[in-house]
Design an enzyme around this catalytic site. Structure first.
Site, short mmCIF file in Angstrom:
data_model
loop_
_atom_site.label_atom_id
_atom_site.label_comp_id
_atom_site.label_asym_id
_atom_site.label_seq_id
_atom_site.Cartn_x
_atom_site.Cartn_y
_atom_site.Cartn_z
CG ASN A 115 -1.55 1.19 1.32
OD1 ASN A 115 -1.80 2.16 0.42
ND2 ASN A 115 -2.43 1.22 2.50
CB VAL A 116 2.18 3.37 -2.63
CG1 VAL A 116 2.68 2.45 -3.49
CG2 VAL A 116 0.69 4.11 -3.07
CG ASN A 139 2.87 2.63 -12.87
OD1 ASN A 139 2.81 3.26 -13.88
ND2 ASN A 139 1.76 1.95 -12.29
CE1 TYR A 149 -5.10 10.11 -12.19
CE2 TYR A 149 -5.70 11.91 -13.67
CZ TYR A 149 -4.87 10.75 -13.31
OH TYR A 149 -4.35 9.88 -14.28
CB ILE A 206 -2.58 4.78 -21.58
CG1 ILE A 206 -1.56 6.10 -21.59
CG2 ILE A 206 -1.77 3.45 -22.04
CD1 ILE A 206 -1.01 6.34 -23.17
#
Length: 250
Positions: free
Chosen positions: A63-64, A90, A155, A188
């Protein structure tokens, strides 16, 4: 000879999408990959694929947004590889919806994963890079971090923060031969975005905003990340590289 021969690289969010493509490419180019992801089964799948192709990698559930998790990642990296050369931040989440509807909990989740997670990874990497006489940090931002975007306030804020945090790190730690650059993907096709991008309500608009008139592939982003991670970009730091089919050119 691989472009990352004998390098050790941590890649977060490596269970799917761009992170997985980066992990596979880095391993193919000779790196020892420490692949992390909140989805343990997914990241183990990435590592299994790397190993089946003859590469070296380990998988860590991560969990970053949690500092203790980051400490475990670095401990295991040093224990298994003895050094750190590359950090690719990332892992990230998206958010859609107007500011009117955005809850405090949603804001905190996006900022904690996308921005705080990047900060924690960098802060804990610095001592290891200093011990290694330098290193390369590649932070995955977004075109939303360059131009802003509609309907994704948290975001956009998080990715703009990643962009400028990258420049701050580049300015402060260049004297230690530590480089930091950001990559800004456009539209993407990944598991996280595919359903949204294929929605006919939006698809034609997305493509009309993209001069190359097609969506990008995770592998195309991975090639840009590889360049910035490798010694091929040894005199490049503090830059933002858009991989967006030309979206930010118009």
């Amino acid at each position: 000879m691989g472009r990352l021969k004998s390098k050790v690289a941590i890649i977060t969010g490596a269970g799917s999408g761009m992170g997985k493509a980066e992990a596979l490419l880095f391993a193919k180019e000779g790196a020892k990959v420490v692949a992390t992801d909140i989805n343990e089964a997914a990241v183990k799948g990435t590592v299994d694929e790397i190993k089946s192709n003859g590469g070296e990698a380990i998988a860590i559930k991560h969990n970053v947004a949690n500092k203790a998790d980051w400490e475990v990642v670095y401990e295991k990296t040093i224990d298994t590889s003895g050094k750190l050369d590359i950090l690719v931040n990332n892992a990230g989440v998206t958010q859609a919806g107007s500011m009117d509807d955005l809850t405090e909990e949603e804001w905190d989740k996006v900022i904690n994963i996308n921005l705080k997670g990047t900060f924690l990874g960098i802060q804990l990497a610095i001592p290891h890079f200093k011990n290694n006489n330098g290193g390369s940090i590649v932070n995955i931002s977004s075109i939303a971090g360059l131009t802003g975007s509609s309907g994704a306030g948290a975001y956009t804020a998080s990715k703009g923060g990643v962009r400028l945090l990258t420049k701050s790190v580049a300015a402060d730690y260049g004297k230690y031969n530590i480089r930091a650059n950001s990559v800004h993907p456009g539209y993407i096709e990944t598991p996280m975005s595919k359903e949204y991008l294929e929605d006919e309500t939006y698809k034609q608009w997305f493509l009309s905003q993209t001069p190359l008139r097609k969506y990008g592939k995770p592998e195309e982003v991975a090639e840009a990340v590889l360049f910035l991670a490798s010694d091929a970009s040894s005199y490049i730091t503090g830059v933002e590289l858009a991989v967006d089919g030309g979206v930010t050119a118009i």
